[in-house]
Design a protein around this motif. Structure first.
Motif, mmCIF file in Angstrom:
data_model
loop_
_atom_site.group_PDB
_atom_site.id
_atom_site.type_symbol
_atom_site.label_atom_id
_atom_site.label_comp_id
_atom_site.label_asym_id
_atom_site.label_seq_id
_atom_site.Cartn_x
_atom_site.Cartn_y
_atom_site.Cartn_z
ATOM 1 N N UNK A 216 0.855 -1.184 0.000
ATOM 2 C CA UNK A 216 0.000 0.000 0.000
ATOM 3 C C UNK A 216 0.890 1.233 0.000
ATOM 4 N N UNK A 217 0.336 2.348 -0.456
ATOM 5 C CA UNK A 217 1.076 3.594 -0.536
ATOM 6 C C UNK A 217 0.258 4.689 0.119
ATOM 7 N N UNK A 218 0.809 5.377 1.063
ATOM 8 C CA UNK A 218 0.120 6.438 1.772
ATOM 9 C C UNK A 218 0.205 6.242 3.268
ATOM 10 N N UNK A 219 -0.217 7.253 3.964
ATOM 11 C CA UNK A 219 -0.199 7.203 5.425
ATOM 12 C C UNK A 219 -1.572 6.784 5.929
ATOM 13 N N UNK A 220 -1.587 5.787 6.814
ATOM 14 C CA UNK A 220 -2.857 5.270 7.341
ATOM 15 C C UNK A 220 -3.450 6.301 8.295
ATOM 16 N N UNK A 238 -8.370 4.182 5.848
ATOM 17 C CA UNK A 238 -8.157 5.340 4.985
ATOM 18 C C UNK A 238 -6.669 5.593 4.841
ATOM 19 N N UNK A 239 -6.276 5.997 3.615
ATOM 20 C CA UNK A 239 -4.905 6.389 3.317
ATOM 21 C C UNK A 239 -4.890 7.874 2.981
ATOM 22 N N UNK A 240 -3.978 8.598 3.563
ATOM 23 C CA UNK A 240 -3.902 10.036 3.347
ATOM 24 C C UNK A 240 -2.526 10.389 2.804
ATOM 25 N N UNK A 245 -7.416 12.005 0.645
ATOM 26 C CA UNK A 245 -7.769 10.842 1.471
ATOM 27 C C UNK A 245 -8.483 9.828 0.605
ATOM 28 N N UNK A 246 -8.072 8.591 0.719
ATOM 29 C CA UNK A 246 -8.685 7.494 -0.019
ATOM 30 C C UNK A 246 -9.141 6.443 0.974
ATOM 31 N N UNK A 247 -10.375 5.984 0.834
ATOM 32 C CA UNK A 247 -10.909 4.930 1.693
ATOM 33 C C UNK A 247 -10.750 3.591 1.003
ATOM 34 N N UNK A 248 -10.282 2.622 1.729
ATOM 35 C CA UNK A 248 -10.058 1.282 1.201
ATOM 36 C C UNK A 248 -10.983 0.321 1.924
ATOM 37 N N UNK A 258 -5.310 -8.910 6.679
ATOM 38 C CA UNK A 258 -4.626 -7.625 6.701
ATOM 39 C C UNK A 258 -5.003 -6.792 7.938
ATOM 40 N N UNK A 259 -6.193 -7.061 8.478
ATOM 41 C CA UNK A 259 -6.726 -6.182 9.523
ATOM 42 C C UNK A 259 -5.743 -5.934 10.669
ATOM 43 N N UNK A 260 -5.130 -6.947 11.272
ATOM 44 C CA UNK A 260 -4.189 -6.635 12.358
ATOM 45 C C UNK A 260 -2.867 -6.070 11.878
ATOM 46 N N UNK A 261 -2.623 -6.089 10.561
ATOM 47 C CA UNK A 261 -1.356 -5.572 10.060
ATOM 48 C C UNK A 261 -1.401 -4.079 9.795
ATOM 49 N N UNK A 262 -2.594 -3.518 9.577
ATOM 50 C CA UNK A 262 -2.734 -2.107 9.235
ATOM 51 C C UNK A 262 -2.918 -1.305 10.515
ATOM 52 N N UNK A 263 -2.067 -0.319 10.755
ATOM 53 C CA UNK A 263 -2.130 0.505 11.966
ATOM 54 C C UNK A 263 -2.044 1.966 11.577
ATOM 55 N N UNK A 264 -2.636 2.807 12.409
ATOM 56 C CA UNK A 264 -2.595 4.249 12.176
ATOM 57 C C UNK A 264 -1.165 4.728 12.372
ATOM 58 N N UNK A 265 -0.686 5.551 11.416
ATOM 59 C CA UNK A 265 0.689 6.021 11.466
ATOM 60 C C UNK A 265 0.860 7.225 12.378
#
Length: 1145
Positions: A216-220, A238-240, A245-248, A258-265
């Motif tokens: 993925x590319x962008x900041x969570x 969301x990626x910003x 801002x893009x919602x995935x 993927x759910x536990x792998x994605x964290x807010x930056x």
């Protein structure tokens, strides 16, 4: 050379223990790990070639395992033989306690780790250490969860930070903890593994099963929790990048991991909210003083320090911030005390509920929670607030309630679980449903609802709106208290909340010792459940109305009062004075009479708390009131007063359900609940009937109460073996004895229970059966049921139904047995045309004053009560005053004295000013001076028929009386009246210092040689003539009324008292000469001038009591010149002033 020997030689085992340990490692890898490999693994060491057979692969894997262990422990010269590889199935089935394993720990490091954990979390014990090693393959589980798998099974894994590259990889967990479900108070089998530290997660082999990677590319910016809607599981984030801002949306089951792998930056900011920040929040006024506030969206990080309720999703962070997770789906891994958490896009609320911490964080579907460090403590004890299945969050999802209401419900559920379970309610789920029902009763079914949730808008829209965006703040929400807490609070505040000086009248400083002790002998204190209804200042500290939940019951053998019902929960029981709406008088009140209320679980939210104080003392004067050594005994009684109209039925009894159906007031929801409850009870009854003997039946009679006798302690002699409670009821039996196959309870009267002729029977209730006293009322219909009886002759004095030749017993007395039951019936329809009930004649106070009957039954308002003496009785195991005088009045203001002798009867609660009483079979008597009063007889009965408050509901004013007609009237009705007139002159004024003990004159010392008292009181009396145009009257004044009558200021009054200290007293006759003072006494001239001044001779409005010993007319002779005249002279009317009001007209 076989595989074991090859592996042992490759690892250079030193001794038999290491060789044995290496063989175990090879065996474990061969059995639990190698079968997971679907293709040959690449080489893991230089001396192992690619494409080896499976046994060689197992050897290479085992070599990699051992080398990895040596790298982690930083020890190459020895092997960790104290550690053992464990399979997943063995871990789950054998490890029933939470534990932790750390390969690189030393003993000192372990102790330091445990000590730090227990110091940071008081009351939580650190996880015990086990020397176990976990190895397996990470696989995707159901709903996006990650699981560690080997050949024996799999277990769910929780990671602090997870890389998507680990999926389908063989991993070794060097530092992990295992939390079985039973450690969290759940009955579900298995548990989960927590992997500590990202850096410590080691890949065992560089063997990778081909798979896909997520890039993925962008900041969570935000991560939403996993949702399951209509069988579809998904999550979004969301990626910003800069301002874009893009919602995935992730819906494919193969990508849910993927759910536990994605964290807010964004790093969270630690906030500390203070009262000053409240002004920054948008606030608007709502109904009833409620304010609506806008929540702020923030990020937060902290440590979970308390699990308030796992099932309700409530926690405490850093000991000062609350956390509510109820608006999110239930987490697979519940938070534990000691977890470090990182929260993003969470809502901050300030004081949403007074029962929780002021600062609250609440998550919605846009909020994310990440555990950054697992707790070092063990599992929490089983949750007693809300079941583990999340009953309250499920109800929240169904009804869309606000966070304030939800928090209040959770707190109520916690309190009810301690006060009702298991003595009243058997299951915790019942408490959750009951708490929710109470919340809807207090807030209303529609008030407090939020609009229906749009989950996609809540997760994705930039203009964020969710159920916790706006919340209500109401500091006056109801506060639940248990019965024991309420009773203990009232008892502890009984004496601390009152000053003895405040219990004395305004002229308390002039009272003698006997008058002071008599005034202090009894007093009472009342509080409303809602402080907004209270008028006195003492309750302003409590802002929230109180709420009680309990079961209404008949008085038990241990009850303090045998003459009233009681409200009981699992903690205690309290006496209740209960009234209900009368069926005959529309809107009128009467004493409680319906037995259907017995056994109902009710909510009481409008009630009055009463504390009666009883004090025995020997105070010499009012100056000694602060010295407790003069108090010989004191105690108090606590009870409640309320109307059944102000109760909410939470769980009706069987009789109440029957009554509601008869009245047709049950709603559709209540009827559905009743049908379910009846179905459960029918099934239970069938099971009981299957086990019970087939002969179980009952017989009954229907009767109407004509007269009820008083409840008293009676010596039963040989029959009862001592003193027992006893009362009698005279009834009309309106039908024969009827046999039933079961207890008919309060079903409508059938035709076979009615007959033409009525029979008079006296029912005797003694011992245990005396508990029915509070609900048996004259004029009401009841069914008496003798359970487990087939012979109609057990009901003496009644014919058997369908049996010929049975004669009426000569003995018309029926002794009620302890297991017989009484059920209140509605008025039988069959009696409407054939006969009308003979209602007992209830007189008013005026009727009693005017009638000539010896025994009377009357009703009146209590306007005053005093204790006649300080004598007490131990009757009923409680010390009570035996003599009470009540002053009863009616709407016309006429009053009557009633004397009660309580030496042989249980103390009756509710005899308070403001309450309306019904007194039956009281003796009307005449005093020596001709006044009318009533006294209590052994058969007398009194009951509270209407509740009032002397503070908020003033007593009826005394009627306005004209002196001329009042003097000629011989009626006792005018004993108290208002008089408006003008002061003509003073007849005398007396000021005196008296001994506080014996009442003798006191100058420098008591004038009585037998009294050695050193205390004195100042007393004053006056007599004047008042004229209202219709006649004159002599009015007596005393005590505090004399000073305002003379128009003197406080300083002048105190100067008079000092001037009289030496001489002791003075009497002033404005139309004569002083009998004790010299003519030149300046004090005499001062008082004479005051009595003759225009300031004193002024219009007044007085409330007076007429003396009963009025002198009759007399003949007097007058001489005019040489002639004598004889005429009849009416003596002046003699009055005693009660209050003085200056006439401003």
């Amino acid at each position: 050379m076989n595989s074991e020997q090859l592996f042992v030689e490759l690892m250079h085992a030193r001794g038999d223990s290491e060789a044995s340990w290496l063989k175990h490692v090879l065996s474990f890898v061969s059995q639990q790990v190698c079968p997971l490999l679907t293709e040959p693994a690449p080489a893991a060491a230089d001396d192992l070639s690619t494409g080896a057979v499976l046994s060689d692969v197992c050897v290479s894997l085992s070599v990699c395992v051992v080398k990895t262990l040596q790298e982690i422990t930083s020890v190459t010269h020895t092997l960790p033989v104290s550690y053992r590889l464990v399979s997943v199935s063995e871990l789950v089935s054998q490890q029933h306690l939470a534990c932790v394993s750390h390969l690189s720990w030393s003993t000192n490091q372990e102790r330091a780790w445990a000590r730090e954990a227990e110091l940071s979390l008081p009351g939580i014990k650190a996880l015990p250490r086990v020397n176990l090693l976990l190895i397996g393959c990470l696989r995707e589980g159901r709903g996006g969860e990650w699981r560690l798998m080997n050949s024996s099974g799999s277990v769910r894994c929780e990671f602090l930070s997870l890389s998507p590259h680990w999926l389908n990889q063989l991993v070794f967990l060097p530092h992990w903890s295992y939390i079985p479900h039973n450690a969290l108070g759940q009955a579900e089998a298995g548990g989960y593994v927590e992997q500590w530290g990202v850096r410590e997660a080691a890949a065992l082999l560089h063997i990778r099963v081909p798979g896909q990677r997520a890039s993925v590319c962008g900041q969570v910016g935000s991560v939403c929790p996993l949702l399951v809607v209509a069988g579809t599981t998904f999550f979004c984030f969301t990626l910003t990048e800069e301002r874009h801002t893009v919602s995935v949306l992730v819906k494919e089951s193969s990508r849910l991991w993927w759910s536990p792998c994605v964290c807010v930056d964004t790093p969270p900011s630690l906030i500390c909210h203070t009262d000053d920040d409240v002004s920054e929040e948008a606030e608007s006024e709502g109904e009833s003083g409620r304010s609506l506030k806008q929540a702020r969206v923030i990020s937060y990080q902290g440590i979970v320090t308390e699990v308030v309720s796992e099932g309700a999703g409530l926690y405490v962070i850093d000991r000062k911030v609350g956390l509510c997770l109820a608006y999110q789906p239930t987490r697979r891994r519940s938070l534990r005390a000691g977890d470090s958490v990182e929260l993003h896009n969470v809502h901050f609320l300030y004081r949403p509920c007074p029962d929780f911490l002021p600062s609250m964080l609440c998550t919605c579907l846009r909020s994310s929670i990440r555990v950054t460090s697992f707790s070092r403590g063990g599992g929490c004890p089983p949750d007693t607030t809300c079941p583990g299945d999340g009953a309250l969050p499920r109800l929240l999802l169904e009804t869309n309630r606000g966070v304030s209401e939800y928090l209040w419900t959770c707190h109520l559920s916690s309190r009810l679980s301690h006060s009702l379970v298991p003595s009243v309610l058997k299951q915790q789920q019942c408490v959750c449903v009951l708490s929710w029902k109470l919340m809807e009763l207090m807030w209303g079914r529609e008030r407090g609802r939020v609009r229906r949730r749009d989950i996609y808008s809540e997760m994705l829209d930039e203009s964020h709106t969710c159920p916790v965006t706006q919340y209500s703040v109401d500091p006056a929400v109801p506060q639940y208290v248990s019965v024991s807490e309420l009773v203990l609070s009232l008892q502890s505040g009984c004496w601390s909340s009152v000053s003895l000086r405040s219990l004395l009248p305004l002229d308390g400083s002039s009272l003698t010792s006997s008058e002071i002790n008599a005034a202090l002998a009894w007093s009472f204190w009342t509080q409303r459940s809602d402080p907004r209804d209270d008028l006195h200042i003492g309750d302003t500290l409590r802002q929230r109305p109180l709420l009680l939940v309990g079961i209404l019951e008949l008085p038990s053998q241990m009850s303090e009062s045998k003459q009233a019902l009681q409200l009981r929960d699992g903690t205690a029981a309290v006496t209740c004075i209960v009234t209900e709406t009368s069926e005959e008088e529309e809107g009128g009140q009467r004493a409680a009479f319906n037995t259907a209320w017995i056994g109902c679980l009710v909510c009481v939210h409008q009630f009055t708390m009463v504390t009666e104080r009883f004090l025995q003392s020997d105070f010499p004067s009012c100056q000694h009131l602060d010295q407790e050594q003069f108090i010989t005994h004191k105690h108090c009684r606590v009870y409640l007063q309320f109307s059944l109209d102000h109760l909410h039925i939470l769980s009706p009894s069987v009789s109440m359900m029957t009554l509601l159906r008869q009245r047709g007031v049950a709603s559709a929801g209540e009827e559905e609940e009743e049908e379910k409850e009846e179905g459960r009870k029918r099934r239970k009854k069938r099971r009981e009937e299957a086990d019970a003997p087939p002969s179980a039946s009952s017989v009954s009679i229907v009767f109407r109460v004509e007269q009820k006798g008083g409840l008293a302690w009676r010596n039963m002699g040989d029959e009862g073996g001592g003193v027992v409670l006893d009362f009698t009821v005279r009834v009309d039996v309106i039908g024969p004895v009827v046999s039933w196959g079961r207890d008919p309870k309060n079903v409508q009267v059938t035709d076979r229970e009615i007959k033409r002729e009525e029979e008079k029977v006296v029912l005797v209730f003694s011992g245990v059966s005396a508990r029915w006293f509070p609900l048996l009322q004259p004029g009401c219909y009841y069914r008496l049921v003798a359970a487990n009886a087939q012979d109609p002759s057990v009901l003496i004095g009644c014919d058997g139904s369908g049996r010929s030749g049975m004669e009426l017993h000569t003995d018309s007395t029926l002794q009620i047995q302890s297991d017989w039951r009484v059920h209140t019936l509605t008025r039988p329809l069959q009696l409407h045309t054939c006969r009308q009930p003979l209602s007992p004649t209830v007189l008013s106070v005026s009727d009693v004053l005017d009638c000539s009957s010896e025994l009377v039954c009357f009703q009146g308002l209590v306007c005053d009560r005093i204790s006649l003496n300080n004598r007490t009785s131990e009757c009923g195991h409680t010390r009570t005053n035996t003599g009470v005088r009540l002053t009863m009045c009616d709407r016309g203001g006429r009053s009557l004295k009633v004397y009660l002798d309580l030496s042989h009867t249980p103390y009756p609660p509710g005899l308070l000013p403001g309450n309306t009483l019904r007194l039956s079979a009281f003796q009307r008597r005449l005093s020596r001076t001709g006044g009318v009063y009533c006294s209590m007889l052994p058969v007398s009965c009194l009951s509270v028929v209407s509740l009032g408050d002397s503070r908020s509901a003033p007593l009826p004013p005394a009627p306005i009386m004209h002196l001329g007609p009042w003097a000629l009237s011989g009626e006792q009705s005018g004993s108290v009246g208002q008089v408006k007139g003008h002061v003509v002159c003073f007849l005398f004024v007396q000021l005196q210092w008296s001994c506080s003990l014996c009442g003798s004159l006191y100058s420098q010392a008591c004038s009585s040689s037998q009294c050695r008292s050193t205390t004195s009181v100042f007393q004053s009396k006056a007599k004047l003539v008042i004229d209202d145009g219709t006649g004159e009257a002599h009015v007596w004044f005393s005590g505090a009324l004399v000073r305002p009558l003379l128009g003197l200021a406080d300083s002048q009054w105190e100067g008079l008292q000092r001037a009289l200290r030496v001489k002791g007293h003075i009497r002033v006759y404005p139309h004569g000469r002083s009998m004790v003072c010299d003519e030149d006494d300046p004090l005499l001239h001062f008082l004479s001038a005051v009595c003759s001044s225009d300031v004193v001779c002024r219009p007044l409005t007085l409330t007076c009591r007429k003396h009963n010993n009025q002198r009759p007319e007399e003949r007097r002779r007058f001489s005019r010149g040489d002639r004598d005249f004889m005429t009849r002279m009416t003596p002046p009317l003699q009055l005693t002033c009660l209050t003085v009001t200056p006439d401003v007209t």
